[in-house]
Write an enzyme that holds these catalytic residues in place. Sequence first.
Site, PDB file in Angstrom:
ATOM      1  N   GLU A  23      48.707  42.459  25.576  1.00 38.63           N
ATOM      2  CA  GLU A  23      48.164  42.646  26.920  1.00 38.63           C
ATOM      3  C   GLU A  23      49.014  41.962  27.978  1.00 38.63           C
ATOM      4  O   GLU A  23      49.235  42.507  29.061  1.00 38.63           O
ATOM      5  CB  GLU A  23      46.732  42.108  26.972  1.00 38.63           C
ATOM      6  CG  GLU A  23      46.073  42.240  28.334  1.00 38.63           C
ATOM      7  CD  GLU A  23      44.672  41.659  28.372  1.00 38.63           C
ATOM      8  OE1 GLU A  23      44.021  41.757  29.438  1.00 38.63           O
ATOM      9  OE2 GLU A  23      44.228  41.090  27.344  1.00 38.63           O
ATOM     10  N   HIS A  78      44.033  43.603  33.856  1.00 38.89           N
ATOM     11  CA  HIS A  78      43.809  43.330  32.433  1.00 38.89           C
ATOM     12  C   HIS A  78      43.787  44.625  31.634  1.00 38.89           C
ATOM     13  O   HIS A  78      43.715  45.728  32.193  1.00 38.89           O
ATOM     14  CB  HIS A  78      42.472  42.608  32.233  1.00 38.89           C
ATOM     15  CG  HIS A  78      42.486  41.181  32.664  1.00 38.89           C
ATOM     16  ND1 HIS A  78      42.610  40.129  31.789  1.00 38.89           N
ATOM     17  CD2 HIS A  78      42.399  40.634  33.913  1.00 38.89           C
ATOM     18  CE1 HIS A  78      42.602  38.992  32.466  1.00 38.89           C
ATOM     19  NE2 HIS A  78      42.476  39.267  33.760  1.00 38.89           N
ATOM     20  N   GLU A 144      40.030  46.553  34.056  1.00 37.83           N
ATOM     21  CA  GLU A 144      40.326  46.637  32.620  1.00 37.83           C
ATOM     22  C   GLU A 144      40.881  48.035  32.349  1.00 37.83           C
ATOM     23  O   GLU A 144      40.155  49.020  32.297  1.00 37.83           O
ATOM     24  CB  GLU A 144      39.063  46.399  31.790  1.00 37.83           C
ATOM     25  CG  GLU A 144      38.516  44.994  31.868  1.00 37.83           C
ATOM     26  CD  GLU A 144      39.240  44.017  30.938  1.00 37.83           C
ATOM     27  OE1 GLU A 144      40.283  44.400  30.356  1.00 37.83           O
ATOM     28  OE2 GLU A 144      38.758  42.875  30.798  1.00 37.83           O
TER      29      GLU A 144
END
Length: 454
Positions: A23, A78, A144
């Site tokens: 990530e 993210h 996200e």
Amino acid sequence: MKLYLDPGHGGSDTGASGNGLDEKHIVLDIARRIRDILVSEYENVNVRMSRTDDSTVSLSQRTNDANAWGADYYLSIHCNAFNGSATGYEDYIHISLSDSSQTAEYQDIMHEEITKVNQLRDRGQKKANFHVLRETTMSALLTENGFIDNVNDADLLRDPSYRQTLARGHVNGLASAFSLQRKEEEPGATIYKVIAGSFQSRDNARNRVNELQSNGIESFITMVTISGEQWYRVQAGAFSNQENAERRLQEIRNTGIEDAFIVTDNGESGNGDGSQEEPNGYSILGETFLSPELMNRYVKDIYSHAIEIASYYLTFGAYYGVRGDIAFAQAMHETDYLRFTGIVEPEQNNFCGLGATDSSNPGASFATPEEGVLAHIQHLYAYATTDDLPDEYPLVDPRFDLVSRGSASTWTGLNGKWAVPGNDYGQSILDIYHGMINSSIEDLEEVRQAIRDV
């Protein structure tokens, strides 16, 4: 508008992992792309990032920095992970906020613009008690962007062009939420080159480069023809902002060098030196503005193991009259900053995806990186002009004769030709190029700070 842009995790904290991806790397790349688009295309936007490389930054450091800076908006980027089966996009504001709050209104706009383009299942707008949402004094949003442990989402995130699309969606939301004004559209961006002397002797030009280097100023030699005579120019920076170019000019003059001047890409010279007309900043054909050192450093900031190939783009670009620096940006787009996360393998030395279509047809291979760059520049030459190919170097581009000669004179003219389908391929290349220019401005600020600290 002051945007605090926060790529999650970093350094010792990899964040979520899956399908060969971490990530921390994915979100840093998306954030860099958001920054580069904003500063190159919109007026009055100031972007500060919690990290610009793979470094460890605590949550409190991030929010304290944003609060002290007085940001107008905090945007945290993210990716998600669960059990490999979950998929999609979602975003968060703090749990204490009402649906009618200003932050919720921003979330509505951001969510709509991002989900228009991200090709992911819409998991909705949510609220949570995350640190970066709770401890910030300004409106804050955490996005996200897909599940990194899901095969389908990961395949998208692995693609640099998809990450560019994600960045565009975020920028579109910011532009709408904060009524950002686009910079005036021009045929080509004006770039201010700082020339630290022109010489008819290459040896004299090399001596000037060494003198500048001893004073901590990067430079390189370019050739230019003026009134039928060849000159060797020493270039010590290229900037999109005239004030920054003038600061670099003053730094050079402070070393005792007086014959320095500024040239713009439309042929206007700061000292009236009678230079020839410079090429359009968005044309494939033209002069290289950025130094190999800057270009190599730019990619190494993103991928520390990247090989150094920028000097080949300068050399071959100069010979064929192709913009070597923008060609280098194209190579970064095609290879994911030399990480080769697509179907082309590093050992192919194929930096522009020549002939690559799918996993069963990964494209051409070249014996050395130098030959791979030569093929790239020759392929661009085929698109940009109908002139015969100069014969100093052998033709190594296996697809040169397949090009409709002269069919794309600009980088955006490659849309739908080099990358099919698509209508923003050229702009994606220019976004990376502008990022390199902005990195030269950041270098200048570091030098100025060092001078103040002495």
